[in-house]
Design a protein around this motif. Structure first.
Motif, mmCIF file in Angstrom:
data_model
loop_
_atom_site.group_PDB
_atom_site.id
_atom_site.type_symbol
_atom_site.label_atom_id
_atom_site.label_comp_id
_atom_site.label_asym_id
_atom_site.label_seq_id
_atom_site.Cartn_x
_atom_site.Cartn_y
_atom_site.Cartn_z
ATOM 1 N N ASP A 9 52.243 73.983 -10.561
ATOM 2 C CA ASP A 9 50.809 73.929 -10.779
ATOM 3 C C ASP A 9 50.623 74.056 -12.302
ATOM 4 O OD1 ASP A 9 47.969 74.302 -10.080
ATOM 5 O OD2 ASP A 9 48.309 76.336 -10.810
ATOM 6 N N ASP A 11 47.206 74.835 -14.365
ATOM 7 C CA ASP A 11 46.327 75.924 -14.801
ATOM 8 C C ASP A 11 46.693 77.228 -14.098
ATOM 9 O OD1 ASP A 11 44.822 74.386 -16.496
ATOM 10 O OD2 ASP A 11 43.289 73.920 -15.008
ATOM 11 N N GLY A 12 47.044 78.232 -14.861
ATOM 12 C CA GLY A 12 47.406 79.524 -14.283
ATOM 13 C C GLY A 12 48.906 79.692 -14.111
ATOM 14 N N GLU A 169 52.962 78.360 -7.905
ATOM 15 C CA GLU A 169 51.487 78.387 -7.814
ATOM 16 C C GLU A 169 50.876 79.749 -8.161
ATOM 17 O OE1 GLU A 169 48.533 77.263 -7.279
ATOM 18 O OE2 GLU A 169 48.908 75.163 -6.813
ATOM 19 N N ASP A 170 49.640 79.718 -8.692
ATOM 20 C CA ASP A 170 48.905 80.962 -8.961
ATOM 21 C C ASP A 170 47.705 81.104 -8.030
ATOM 22 O OD1 ASP A 170 47.373 78.867 -10.207
ATOM 23 O OD2 ASP A 170 46.226 80.445 -11.189
HETATM 24 MG MG MG Z 1 46.393 76.982 -10.721
#
Ligand code: MG
Ligand code: B16
Length: 213
Positions: A9, A11-12, A169-170
């Motif tokens: 992923d 963003d994050g 993943e976040d």
């Molecule tokens: Mg994310």
């Protein structure tokens, strides 16, 4: 190396653009007189642009046409892209870059699986424009996370079976997408609390340990 491909992923996980999403949505929410804060912003993680706006509109008591929604989400994106110009390779941490290099050296293909339509632009700002073997993002999907489509496409782009891919993943929606696609997943940040992941990472470089054969 336990996996043939690792799908990240954006963003994050690779970078942190929450503050820019927040500032851009806040400008739109203020214009409409809608209350918006960092707690609501956290609910937008991993969620598509239009679905994010629908969450913001939960506090708006007038009807809004699809055309108006398009106008406001486009405006949000223009503000957001302007803010992204502040990003530079300095926003890519040494830990993330060294871990990515280590995973590649161990034999894994590296891909991006992001809901964002700005993924390529963000990667360029970070100096990673040509780094990944494949990019699956908001421009090549019709269903966003928790639908597995973005990760299934990423696995197809790198030519590997789902069972040989690990997703990082976040967001809980992202873990559900990985599981739905038949992939193992590693959680970082807020996603750890869901208890859904194959591995829980304390820090990004833990990936080097959990993927060791
Ligand atoms: Mg994310
Ligand atoms: P855009 P990810 C997601 O990226 C963000 O977490 C989410 O907050 C954002 O709404 C979504 O991308 C869409 O972004 O407006 O740039 O198309 O976490 O899936 O990499």
């Amino acid at each position: 190396m336990k996996y043939k491909a690792i799908i990240f992923d954006l963003d994050g996980v690779i970078c942190h653009t929450d503050k820019y999403h927040y500032q851009a949505w806040k400008a739109v929410a203020d214009k409409l007189g809608i209350y918006f804060d960092e707690v609501i912003n956290n609910r937008l993680r991993g969620v598509s642009r239009m679905e994010s706006f629908e969450i913001i509109l939960e506090r708006y008591d007038k009807p809004m046409s699809q055309e108006e929604k398009e106008v406001y989400t486009t405006e949000k994106n223009e503000i957001y892209k302007e803010l992204l110009n502040n990003m530079s390779p300095a926003d890519l941490s040494d830990e993330v870059k060294e871990t990515l290099d280590g995973l590649r050296a161990a034999g894994a293909k590296l891909a991006i699986g992001s809901s964002s339509k700005n993924a390529k632009f963000i990667l360029e700002r970070l100096g990673l424009g040509d780094y990944f073997d494949a990019i699956s993002d908001g421009n090549n999907i019709t269903n966003s996370k928790p639908d597995p489509e973005v990760f299934v496409k990423a696995s197809q782009f790198v030519g590997e079976d789902a069972k040989d891919c690990l997703v990082v993943e976040d967001a809980k929606a992202g873990l559900l997408a990985a599981i739905g696609g038949g992939m193992d997943c590693a959680a970082i940040g807020d996603a750890v609390a869901s208890g859904l992941a194959t591995y829980n990472l304390t820090t990004f470089s833990d990936l080097l340990k959990v993927t060791e054969a």
